[in-house]
Design a protein around this motif. Structure first.
Motif, PDB file in Angstrom:
ATOM      1  N   ILE A   1       0.853  -1.190   0.000  1.00 20.10           N
ATOM      2  CA  ILE A   1       0.000   0.000   0.000  1.00 20.10           C
ATOM      3  C   ILE A   1       0.888   1.240   0.000  1.00 20.10           C
ATOM      4  O   ILE A   1       1.620   1.481   0.965  1.00 20.10           O
ATOM      5  CB  ILE A   1      -0.934   0.028   1.218  1.00 20.10           C
ATOM      6  CG1 ILE A   1      -1.782  -1.243   1.276  1.00 20.10           C
ATOM      7  CG2 ILE A   1      -1.843   1.260   1.147  1.00 20.10           C
ATOM      8  CD1 ILE A   1      -2.648  -1.348   2.520  1.00 20.10           C
ATOM      9  N   ARG A   2       0.838   1.983  -1.073  1.00 20.97           N
ATOM     10  CA  ARG A   2       1.589   3.233  -1.160  1.00 20.97           C
ATOM     11  C   ARG A   2       0.821   4.318  -0.424  1.00 20.97           C
ATOM     12  O   ARG A   2      -0.371   4.532  -0.665  1.00 20.97           O
ATOM     13  CB  ARG A   2       1.815   3.651  -2.614  1.00 20.97           C
ATOM     14  CG  ARG A   2       2.719   4.872  -2.751  1.00 20.97           C
ATOM     15  CD  ARG A   2       3.080   5.134  -4.201  1.00 20.97           C
ATOM     16  NE  ARG A   2       3.941   6.285  -4.339  1.00 20.97           N
ATOM     17  CZ  ARG A   2       5.266   6.267  -4.213  1.00 20.97           C
ATOM     18  NH1 ARG A   2       5.868   5.118  -3.936  1.00 20.97           N
ATOM     19  NH2 ARG A   2       5.979   7.369  -4.338  1.00 20.97           N
ATOM     20  N   ARG A   3       1.487   5.012   0.475  1.00 20.85           N
ATOM     21  CA  ARG A   3       0.820   5.932   1.381  1.00 20.85           C
ATOM     22  C   ARG A   3       0.796   7.366   0.857  1.00 20.85           C
ATOM     23  O   ARG A   3       1.738   7.829   0.201  1.00 20.85           O
ATOM     24  CB  ARG A   3       1.495   5.888   2.742  1.00 20.85           C
ATOM     25  CG  ARG A   3       1.295   4.545   3.443  1.00 20.85           C
ATOM     26  CD  ARG A   3      -0.178   4.254   3.614  1.00 20.85           C
ATOM     27  NE  ARG A   3      -0.448   2.922   4.152  1.00 20.85           N
ATOM     28  CZ  ARG A   3      -1.654   2.500   4.464  1.00 20.85           C
ATOM     29  NH1 ARG A   3      -2.698   3.273   4.279  1.00 20.85           N
ATOM     30  NH2 ARG A   3      -1.816   1.287   4.952  1.00 20.85           N
ATOM     31  N   CYS A   4      -0.309   8.053   1.186  1.00 20.77           N
ATOM     32  CA  CYS A   4      -0.505   9.437   0.775  1.00 20.77           C
ATOM     33  C   CYS A   4      -0.544  10.333   2.007  1.00 20.77           C
ATOM     34  O   CYS A   4      -0.331   9.888   3.136  1.00 20.77           O
ATOM     35  CB  CYS A   4      -1.788   9.578  -0.040  1.00 20.77           C
ATOM     36  SG  CYS A   4      -3.288   9.291   0.924  1.00 20.77           S
ATOM     37  N   ILE A   5      -0.887  11.584   1.806  1.00 18.49           N
ATOM     38  CA  ILE A   5      -0.825  12.584   2.858  1.00 18.49           C
ATOM     39  C   ILE A   5      -1.798  12.307   3.999  1.00 18.49           C
ATOM     40  O   ILE A   5      -1.621  12.813   5.117  1.00 18.49           O
ATOM     41  CB  ILE A   5      -1.074  13.989   2.269  1.00 18.49           C
ATOM     42  CG1 ILE A   5      -0.679  15.089   3.262  1.00 18.49           C
ATOM     43  CG2 ILE A   5      -2.528  14.118   1.832  1.00 18.49           C
ATOM     44  CD1 ILE A   5       0.795  15.114   3.604  1.00 18.49           C
ATOM     45  N   VAL A   6      -2.823  11.474   3.771  1.00 17.52           N
ATOM     46  CA  VAL A   6      -3.798  11.222   4.835  1.00 17.52           C
ATOM     47  C   VAL A   6      -3.135  10.653   6.087  1.00 17.52           C
ATOM     48  O   VAL A   6      -3.598  10.900   7.209  1.00 17.52           O
ATOM     49  CB  VAL A   6      -4.925  10.301   4.325  1.00 17.52           C
ATOM     50  CG1 VAL A   6      -4.426   8.880   4.106  1.00 17.52           C
ATOM     51  CG2 VAL A   6      -6.099  10.301   5.301  1.00 17.52           C
ATOM     52  N   THR A   7      -2.036   9.897   5.930  1.00  8.67           N
ATOM     53  CA  THR A   7      -1.359   9.333   7.096  1.00  8.67           C
ATOM     54  C   THR A   7      -0.682  10.404   7.940  1.00  8.67           C
ATOM     55  O   THR A   7      -0.326  10.152   9.088  1.00  8.67           O
ATOM     56  CB  THR A   7      -0.313   8.301   6.663  1.00  8.67           C
ATOM     57  OG1 THR A   7       0.612   8.916   5.759  1.00  8.67           O
ATOM     58  CG2 THR A   7      -0.964   7.118   5.975  1.00  8.67           C
TER      59      THR A   7
ATOM     60  N   ALA B   1       6.945  11.135   3.379  1.00 11.90           N
ATOM     61  CA  ALA B   1       8.331  11.590   3.262  1.00 11.90           C
ATOM     62  C   ALA B   1       9.233  10.836   4.226  1.00 11.90           C
ATOM     63  O   ALA B   1      10.381  10.500   3.897  1.00 11.90           O
ATOM     64  CB  ALA B   1       8.411  13.091   3.516  1.00 11.90           C
ATOM     65  N   ALA B   2       8.727  10.553   5.440  1.00 11.47           N
ATOM     66  CA  ALA B   2       9.528   9.816   6.420  1.00 11.47           C
ATOM     67  C   ALA B   2       9.793   8.396   5.937  1.00 11.47           C
ATOM     68  O   ALA B   2      10.920   7.878   6.078  1.00 11.47           O
ATOM     69  CB  ALA B   2       8.805   9.803   7.762  1.00 11.47           C
ATOM     70  N   LEU B   3       8.785   7.749   5.374  1.00 15.10           N
ATOM     71  CA  LEU B   3       8.988   6.409   4.826  1.00 15.10           C
ATOM     72  C   LEU B   3      10.035   6.425   3.721  1.00 15.10           C
ATOM     73  O   LEU B   3      10.935   5.572   3.675  1.00 15.10           O
ATOM     74  CB  LEU B   3       7.661   5.862   4.292  1.00 15.10           C
ATOM     75  CG  LEU B   3       6.635   5.418   5.329  1.00 15.10           C
ATOM     76  CD1 LEU B   3       5.254   5.288   4.696  1.00 15.10           C
ATOM     77  CD2 LEU B   3       7.044   4.094   5.968  1.00 15.10           C
ATOM     78  N   MET B   4       9.931   7.401   2.838  1.00 18.25           N
ATOM     79  CA  MET B   4      10.882   7.495   1.738  1.00 18.25           C
ATOM     80  C   MET B   4      12.297   7.752   2.251  1.00 18.25           C
ATOM     81  O   MET B   4      13.280   7.150   1.775  1.00 18.25           O
ATOM     82  CB  MET B   4      10.453   8.601   0.771  1.00 18.25           C
ATOM     83  CG  MET B   4      11.277   8.667  -0.501  1.00 18.25           C
ATOM     84  SD  MET B   4      11.135   7.183  -1.539  1.00 18.25           S
ATOM     85  CE  MET B   4       9.420   7.337  -2.086  1.00 18.25           C
TER      86      MET B   4
ATOM     87  N   ALA C   1       7.494   4.619  -0.043  1.00 14.81           N
ATOM     88  CA  ALA C   1       6.422   5.224   0.757  1.00 14.81           C
ATOM     89  C   ALA C   1       5.328   4.210   1.066  1.00 14.81           C
ATOM     90  O   ALA C   1       4.159   4.556   1.207  1.00 14.81           O
ATOM     91  CB  ALA C   1       5.839   6.433   0.035  1.00 14.81           C
ATOM     92  N   ASP C   2       5.706   2.936   1.193  1.00 15.71           N
ATOM     93  CA  ASP C   2       4.741   1.862   1.395  1.00 15.71           C
ATOM     94  C   ASP C   2       4.641   1.481   2.873  1.00 15.71           C
ATOM     95  O   ASP C   2       5.649   1.435   3.585  1.00 15.71           O
ATOM     96  CB  ASP C   2       5.139   0.623   0.600  1.00 15.71           C
ATOM     97  CG  ASP C   2       5.304   0.919  -0.886  1.00 15.71           C
ATOM     98  OD1 ASP C   2       4.672   1.878  -1.359  1.00 15.71           O
ATOM     99  OD2 ASP C   2       6.066   0.188  -1.549  1.00 15.71           O
ATOM    100  N   CYS C   3       3.419   1.164   3.299  1.00  9.65           N
ATOM    101  CA  CYS C   3       3.205   0.647   4.652  1.00  9.65           C
ATOM    102  C   CYS C   3       1.922  -0.161   4.645  1.00  9.65           C
ATOM    103  O   CYS C   3       0.851   0.366   4.347  1.00  9.65           O
ATOM    104  CB  CYS C   3       3.124   1.774   5.679  1.00  9.65           C
ATOM    105  SG  CYS C   3       3.035   1.179   7.383  1.00  9.65           S
ATOM    106  N   GLY C   4       2.028  -1.440   4.961  1.00 11.95           N
ATOM    107  CA  GLY C   4       0.889  -2.338   4.930  1.00 11.95           C
ATOM    108  C   GLY C   4       0.712  -2.983   3.570  1.00 11.95           C
ATOM    109  O   GLY C   4       1.373  -2.610   2.588  1.00 11.95           O
ATOM    110  N   ILE C   5      -0.173  -3.968   3.512  1.00 10.37           N
ATOM    111  CA  ILE C   5      -0.442  -4.662   2.249  1.00 10.37           C
ATOM    112  C   ILE C   5      -1.943  -4.864   2.066  1.00 10.37           C
ATOM    113  O   ILE C   5      -2.700  -4.936   3.034  1.00 10.37           O
ATOM    114  CB  ILE C   5       0.269  -6.032   2.162  1.00 10.37           C
ATOM    115  CG1 ILE C   5      -0.203  -6.976   3.279  1.00 10.37           C
ATOM    116  CG2 ILE C   5       1.773  -5.860   2.190  1.00 10.37           C
ATOM    117  CD1 ILE C   5       0.328  -8.405   3.140  1.00 10.37           C
TER     118      ILE C   5
END
Length: 256
Positions: free
Chosen positions: A198-204, A219-222, A228-232
């Protein structure tokens, strides 16, 4: 032993969670009542006579209207009513399938969001399907160990609810869930298969308690992992009962 630690659904897209103790998953379906409704933000392409997946930009959503995080919500177990609790103490209960009851909720949303509302609001749904960000049915899974690793690297408090996942698991190594793509996993009595990261967007980045953007998590993930992925996303291959505390059997783990 890995186990399931939380089950969460979001009955109305963009709004708050319902936390469940157990759920019956069905093959080829999403978590029951997850994103079962959305509120169309002004005129859009959704046709109730021929309901089909449309892009999330046409609905109220947390990524676009972060003020929605100020509203606490609860849907009844059968999905008939949607209750909202507002910062000023007012509580509204809306009958989801009765359009005559929707006006008070929409008036509060218009007052909250101002010119972010593009036109008349309306509830929409696709019978038997979810109004998720992707068109195919899925259940989203988050690994608590991955979030702890991200927390350690950023020094920030990161609540799992920011990622709006359905299933939260613990007892694995950080990021081990990425190895599940294309492989089957038993969770309780259901068999699921990893489909995609799951590629993450600004909502997180939106704090669910304050509705403020307080950390740029994509940005922190990157910065820390190069992605920028977290979860599946997982598909339900064989349905069954799933409950908080159930054992999670990763690929390759044999039953005793």
């Amino acid at each position: 032993m890995p186990q399931l630690t939380a089950i969460t659904r979001f009955p109305v897209k963009g709004f708050g969670p319902d936390r469940l103790e157990r759920v019956e998953l069905a093959a080829g379906q999403t978590l029951p009542l997850d994103r079962a409704w959305a509120i169309e933000n002004g005129p859009g392409p959704f046709d109730p006579a021929h309901p089909a997946h449309v892009k999330k930009k046409h609905f109220l959503m947390l990524a676009g209207q972060r003020e929605l995080a100020q509203v606490q919500t609860r849907c009844d177990p059968a999905g008939h009513s949607f209750t909202t609790h507002w910062p000023d103490g007012e509580t509204l209960t809306t009958a989801l399938n009765d359009t005559a009851s929707h006006a008070p909720l929409f008036a509060r949303l218009e007052a909250l969001l101002g010119d972010q509302v593009r036109g008349a609001l309306r509830f929409v749904q696709i019978p038997g399907r979810s109004l998720t960000d992707i068109p195919h049915p899925h259940v989203s899974l988050i690994n608590a160990a991955s979030l702890r690793d991200l927390k350690a690297r950023t020094g920030q408090t990161i609540e799992p609810i920011r990622f709006r996942g359905n299933l939260l698991i613990d007892g694995l190594e950080p990021w081990a869930e990425f190895d599940w793509l294309g492989r089957d996993v038993m969770i309780g009595h259901a068999r699921l298969r990893g489909q995609s990261r799951i590629r993450r967007c600004i909502v997180t980045s939106i704090n669910p308690a304050t509705a403020q953007c307080d950390i740029d998590l994509p940005a922190a993930l990157m910065a820390h992992y190069g992605h920028a992925d977290c979860g599946i996303y997982m598909s339900v291959e064989a349905g069954g009962d799933v409950a908080v505390g159930d054992r999670v059997e990763p690929p390759g783990l044999s039953r005793p």
